[in-house]
Design an enzyme around this catalytic site. Structure first.
Site, PDB file in Angstrom:
ATOM      1  N   TYR A  28      33.320  42.559 -21.750  1.00 57.23           N
ATOM      2  CA  TYR A  28      33.724  43.696 -20.914  1.00 57.23           C
ATOM      3  C   TYR A  28      32.508  44.517 -20.490  1.00 57.23           C
ATOM      4  CZ  TYR A  28      36.591  47.600 -19.301  1.00 57.23           C
ATOM      5  OH  TYR A  28      37.173  48.572 -18.548  1.00 57.23           O
ATOM      6  N   ALA A  59      38.609  42.504 -26.399  1.00 56.19           N
ATOM      7  CA  ALA A  59      38.503  42.430 -27.857  1.00 56.19           C
ATOM      8  C   ALA A  59      39.821  42.033 -28.514  1.00 56.19           C
ATOM      9  CB  ALA A  59      38.015  43.767 -28.414  1.00 56.19           C
ATOM     10  N   LEU A  60      40.943  42.390 -27.914  1.00 58.14           N
ATOM     11  CA  LEU A  60      42.233  42.021 -28.492  1.00 58.14           C
ATOM     12  C   LEU A  60      42.477  40.514 -28.459  1.00 58.14           C
ATOM     13  CD1 LEU A  60      44.546  44.874 -27.155  1.00 58.14           C
ATOM     14  CD2 LEU A  60      43.732  44.537 -29.510  1.00 58.14           C
ATOM     15  N   THR A  89      41.666  58.036 -23.976  1.00 59.52           N
ATOM     16  CA  THR A  89      43.023  57.796 -24.483  1.00 59.52           C
ATOM     17  C   THR A  89      42.981  57.162 -25.862  1.00 59.52           C
ATOM     18  OG1 THR A  89      43.205  55.552 -23.596  1.00 59.52           O
ATOM     19  CG2 THR A  89      43.765  57.374 -22.097  1.00 59.52           C
ATOM     20  N   HIS A  91      43.970  54.290 -26.529  1.00 60.94           N
ATOM     21  CA  HIS A  91      43.805  52.845 -26.392  1.00 60.94           C
ATOM     22  C   HIS A  91      42.622  52.356 -27.231  1.00 60.94           C
ATOM     23  CE1 HIS A  91      44.193  48.911 -24.592  1.00 60.94           C
ATOM     24  NE2 HIS A  91      42.932  48.937 -24.192  1.00 60.94           N
ATOM     25  N   ASN A 115      32.331  39.403 -37.974  1.00 57.51           N
ATOM     26  CA  ASN A 115      32.880  40.351 -37.009  1.00 57.51           C
ATOM     27  C   ASN A 115      31.767  41.198 -36.405  1.00 57.51           C
ATOM     28  OD1 ASN A 115      34.273  42.217 -35.503  1.00 57.51           O
ATOM     29  ND2 ASN A 115      35.678  42.808 -37.132  1.00 57.51           N
TER      30      ASN A 115
END
Length: 183
Positions: A28, A59-60, A89, A91, A115
């Site tokens: 992103y 990332a999801l 937000t 999110h 990770n």
């Protein structure tokens, strides 16, 4: 500030047989992702391993892609890379928590995952963590995956003499192979 503190780093993992790692990146923030990829590739190369690289939208999707690769391919370990920068937000909280939770759950199932999804407040923090000549979190994530692969190989060796050993079935040996004793 964490960057000015001294941190202990484990010695590089060593392998008798080459390691194959999948790097899964959410690009992103492309410039951040590219630095992290460079760091991860460098660490894998230095260990004598090989790597493949795939990109996912965000990332999801990183844990989902790792789970799919584990079921459908033959990698020894995985490096999860991406960057989530706090916005206006909630999110941010969802993406940080759920991507981390997904990776953790996969790890608890036995997958070897480093990770390297950054969760930061701003772009300056992301850059400091991503730069190969800086904190090199991509390289750190690869090193973590490699250490877990080394542990899996150490503990995954066949064991003998542990657990239930079935007794020989006397009926099978002396009988008619259907469990009936011979007369």
């Amino acid at each position: 500030m964490a960057a000015s503190e001294e941190h202990y780093t484990l010695p590089r993992a060593a392998f008798d047989n080459p390691v194959k790692i999948l790097i899964v990146v959410a690009p992103y923030y492309r410039a951040i992702a590219d630095q992290m990829i460079e760091g991860a590739k460098g660490e894998i190369d230095a260990s004598g391993g090989t790597w493949d690289l795939i990109e996912v939208p965000g990332a999801l999707e990183v844990p989902t892609a790792i789970g799919m690769a584990e079921r459908l391919s033959n990698y020894d370990g995985y490096v999860a890379l991406g960057c989530v920068i706090r916005g206006e937000t909630t999110h941010y909280d969802t993406v940080c928590n759920d991507s981390s939770r997904g990776i953790t759950l996969l790890g608890l199932q036995g997958l070897c995952i480093g990770n390297g999804i950054l969760t930061v407040e701003n772009m300056d923090q992301a850059q400091a963590r991503a730069e190969v000549t800086g904190q090199n979190k991509g390289g750190g994530a690869a090193a973590a995956a490699l250490h877990l692969v080394a542990l899996a190989r150490k503990w995954g060796a066949p064991r003998q003499g542990v657990g239930f050993q079935p007794a020989r079935d006397e009926y099978q040996i002396a009988g008619d192979n259907k469990g009936n004793p011979s007369a």
